[in-house]
Design an enzyme around this catalytic site. Structure first.
Site, PDB file in Angstrom:
ATOM      1  CB  CYS A 190     -40.769 -24.064 -25.501  1.00 47.43           C
ATOM      2  SG  CYS A 190     -39.646 -25.480 -25.588  1.00 47.43           S
ATOM      3  CG  HIS A 239     -26.236 -10.176 -36.783  1.00 47.85           C
ATOM      4  ND1 HIS A 239     -26.211  -8.989 -37.477  1.00 47.85           N
ATOM      5  CD2 HIS A 239     -25.151 -10.132 -35.953  1.00 47.85           C
ATOM      6  CE1 HIS A 239     -25.171  -8.262 -37.104  1.00 47.85           C
ATOM      7  NE2 HIS A 239     -24.504  -8.933 -36.195  1.00 47.85           N
TER       8      HIS A 239
END
Ligand code: OAD
Length: 248
Positions: free
Chosen positions: A149, A123
């Protein structure tokens, strides 16, 4: 020091001691004794928070600030926790069995902090972010709020699997292969209700592998597992490793 447990089946000790191919599947219950909240049950995260507001692509689209706030909080929570005897026992298993695979649904990195090296994180990982535009992955450190980013300026998201998303197929296939070839599989601290993780143990059972479940309470796997020990993962796994491999 906990008193020795008398309820560990002799078969479980023998299977672990003799194992040539060992797999371990873990869930939130393995980190519970470190103080990390589980998802289900009385004090579980999903009792107090709504998954659809925090752990879905739609939630992130609608309110990235709220989603990031929750994930930053969870990351800070696990950073304040330490690995417990369950994580340590599993790390010892890896030292003993050459063909060893740890498959975890946990995103807290406590297995790695206990010394486990071969970990398949089904996960994802709370400590990383992934760009939703260019897919670049970055380590999270002191960030707060929405993460952007550095490469393309796109919105970064927590590097975890959300409801409605698929798992990384390479990681999932590796997990199936490890369970399918294992002669001993230990499934600890998971409610065994979230797919596809909940199906992995059946790959071992179909190949006549031995499956030991360790959990506080029975789960949907309990009727099918070869043996089940009901108890705290830290206590049960520490004792199991001691009995199978001797004192460290
Ligand atoms: P759950 O919270 O669903 O289940 C935790 C299990 O651990 C329960 O069966 C408890 O009985 C057991 N447990 C609690 N404390 C324990 C202890 N000290 N020793 C042994 N067992 C203990 O957690 P998971 O099964 O890991 O997914 O949940 C699976 C997934 O559902 C999570 O990875 C997360 C969640 O939604 C995503 O976020 C994608």
């Amino acid at each position: 020091m906990n008193p020795p447990r008398k309820d560990i089946p002799a078969q479980a000790i023998q299977k672990l001691a003799d194992s040539k191919s060992l797999a371990v599947i873990t869930g939130a219950g393995v980190s519970a004794e470190s103080g990390v909240p589980t998802f289900r049950g009385k004090d579980g995260l999903w009792k107090n928070y709504q998954p659809h507001q925090l752990a879905t692509p739609m939630a992130f689209h609608d309110d990235p600030g709220l989603v990031w706030e929750w994930y930053h909080w969870r990351r800070q929570t696990v950073l304040a926790c330490l690995p417990n005897p369950a994580h340590n026992a599993i790390a010892r298993m890896e030292e003993r069995v050459k063909d060893f695979t740890l498959i975890t649904q946990n995103v807290d990195r406590l297995h790695a902090r206990a010394g486990s090296e071969r970990v398949l994180e089904l996960h994802g990982d709370l400590h990383r972010a992934r760009c939703s535009e260019c897919s670049a992955i970055t380590d999270l450190e002191g960030q707060e709020g929405v993460v952007v980013c550095e490469l393309c300026g796109g919105a970064m998201r927590p590097n975890v699997v959300w409801f409605g998303e698929s798992l990384d197929i390479r990681i999932l296939e590796e997990a199936y292969r490890a369970c399918g070839r294992s002669d001993c599989l230990i499934v600890a601290g998971t409610s065994n209700v979230v797919q596809p993780a909940a199906s992995l143990a059946y790959a071992a059972l179909e190949n006549n592998g031995y499956v030991l479940e360790v959990n506080l309470d029975p789960t949907p796997l309990t009727g099918s597992a070869t043996d089940t020990v009901l108890g705290k993962a830290g206590e049960v796994l520490e004792e199991l490793v001691k009995l199978a491999f001797g004192e460290s």
